[in-house]
Design an enzyme around this catalytic site. Structure first.
Site, mmCIF file in Angstrom:
data_model
loop_
_atom_site.group_PDB
_atom_site.id
_atom_site.type_symbol
_atom_site.label_atom_id
_atom_site.label_comp_id
_atom_site.label_asym_id
_atom_site.label_seq_id
_atom_site.Cartn_x
_atom_site.Cartn_y
_atom_site.Cartn_z
ATOM 1 N N LYS A 91 0.842 -1.202 0.000
ATOM 2 C CA LYS A 91 0.000 0.000 0.000
ATOM 3 C C LYS A 91 0.874 1.248 0.000
ATOM 4 O O LYS A 91 0.607 2.211 -0.719
ATOM 5 C CB LYS A 91 -0.934 -0.001 1.220
ATOM 6 C CG LYS A 91 -2.099 -0.957 1.042
ATOM 7 C CD LYS A 91 -2.880 -1.223 2.317
ATOM 8 C CE LYS A 91 -3.867 -2.359 2.069
ATOM 9 N NZ LYS A 91 -4.542 -2.834 3.284
ATOM 10 N N GLN A 103 -4.976 -1.435 9.479
ATOM 11 C CA GLN A 103 -4.838 -2.766 8.886
ATOM 12 C C GLN A 103 -5.442 -3.829 9.816
ATOM 13 O O GLN A 103 -5.090 -3.904 10.990
ATOM 14 C CB GLN A 103 -3.342 -3.051 8.632
ATOM 15 C CG GLN A 103 -3.075 -4.362 7.922
ATOM 16 C CD GLN A 103 -3.637 -4.402 6.510
ATOM 17 O OE1 GLN A 103 -3.481 -3.476 5.731
ATOM 18 N NE2 GLN A 103 -4.315 -5.489 6.171
ATOM 19 N N ASP A 163 -11.397 2.669 3.773
ATOM 20 C CA ASP A 163 -11.729 1.247 3.689
ATOM 21 C C ASP A 163 -13.250 1.051 3.614
ATOM 22 O O ASP A 163 -13.714 -0.038 3.291
ATOM 23 C CB ASP A 163 -11.206 0.514 4.942
ATOM 24 C CG ASP A 163 -10.026 -0.386 4.646
ATOM 25 O OD1 ASP A 163 -9.763 -0.660 3.460
ATOM 26 O OD2 ASP A 163 -9.366 -0.820 5.616
#
Ligand code: NAD
Length: 296
Positions: free
Chosen positions: A54, A98, A121
């Site tokens: 990422k 994460q 997200d």
């Protein structure tokens, strides 16, 4: 093999290119590039790989990447305090924590602490609620949005098609079903308690498999010509000890019956990070009161 291969890698490269192309105009208007903050707690090896890719993709697109690492021993309060600092940091447009978090941390509470406008997200209940009511402002989870992009690129108008989503997770299955419903598909969500799954799948013009079971969906479960999106990423052991990646769909038998299918790897996987960059760009524009570029 009858099926066309849906090249997610190529589509993702194109999307990343379109995102990168939009950065200079944003930077010229606002005086800085969009910023994405990624928070990693603990040492989970797969998560470290994801966070590294990422970071690389964010920098390659011309965005600012902020990495924050906390030890596995960090408390939930410390993590939430970090998220709250990122919420008020003007240079941060997207925040991604994460997952999975170390045992003992409450993922829901941590996600709830993220400013929904920075929730790239799309896991915050505000964003899942907006998706459910069809609010165009929703930030949508990256993997299912990437699957929808591949489907629309392949099929054009999805209206009236029968879609079966296998898996009901909050990360993939449920938002995927919402997106397909918004496209006027007739949507069925199948899951671990579904009876006669092959018969349910056989109805589908579109199959999205997000289960986490290697090669589960067989070719003879498919309606001939169906479009198959395989979200699964499963590492299976091989004799040489290296292991290999396989999806939730038995590619060899499915490719004989399907009209089009995503491979694993090279299908849905590369889309996730590309959509993360797209979501960050969109969040940055909205936060700055600018209209997000069209065609992303
Ligand atoms: P999850 O474990 O949260 O959900 C799995 C779902 O599958 C559950 O809803 C369960 O009801 C259903 N299921 C389990 N066994 C079943 C069975 N026998 N028949 C029918 N349904 C069954 O998983 P997830 O987070 O949604 O991920 C699913 C898969 O997608 C995993 O392989 C994961 O690695 C992969 N994934 C890939 C990406 C990507 O970037 N490509 C992103 C997220 C997840």
């Amino acid at each position: 093999m009858a099926a066309a291969i849906i090249d997610g890698k190529a589509f993702a490269e194109g999307l990343r290119g379109r995102v990168a192309a939009a950065i200079p105009a944003f930077a010229a208007a606002i005086g800085r590039a969009p910023g994405l903050a990624v928070v990693l707690v603990g040492e989970d090896p797969a998560s470290q790989v994801y966070v590294r890719s990422k970071h690389k993709a964010t920098v390659a697109a011309g965005m600012e990447s902020f990495e924050h690492r906390l030890p596995a021993t960090a408390s939930q309060a410390e993590l939430i305090a970090l998220v709250e600092r990122l919420n008020v940091d003007e240079t941060v447009d997207g925040i991604l924590v994460q997952l999975p978090l170390p045992a003992g941390m409450d993922e829901k509470a941590v996600i709830a602490a993220i400013d929904p406008a920075k929730d790239v997200d799309g896991f915050h209940v505000i964003n899942s609620g907006k998706l459910a009511v069809g609010d165009a402002d929703a930030l949508v989870p990256c993997t299912p949005l990437g699957c929808l992009m591949l489907l629309k690129d392949r099929l054009g108008d999805l209206s009236g098609l029968e879609a079966v989503v296998i898996g009901r997770s909050n990360i993939v299955g449920k938002p995927m079903a919402q997106l397909l419903l918004q496209e006027s598909c007739t949507v069925t969500i199948a899951h671990s308690r579904t009876r006669d799954l092959p018969a349910v799948v056989r109805r589908a013009d579109i199959v999205v498999a997000a289960v986490g079971r290697p090669d589960m969906v067989k070719g003879d479960w498919l309606k001939p010509g169906a479009t198959v999106i395989d979200v699964g990423i499963n590492r299976v052991a091989t004799e040489d000890g290296k292991g290999h990646l396989t999806g939730d769909v038995d590619f060899a038998s499915a490719a004989d019956i399907a009209g089009a299918i995503t491979p694993v790897p090279g299908g849905v996987g590369p889309m996730t990070i590309a959509v993360l960059l797209r979501n960050t760009l969109v969040a940055a524009h909205r936060r700055a009161g600018l209209e997000a570029p069209k065609g992303l």
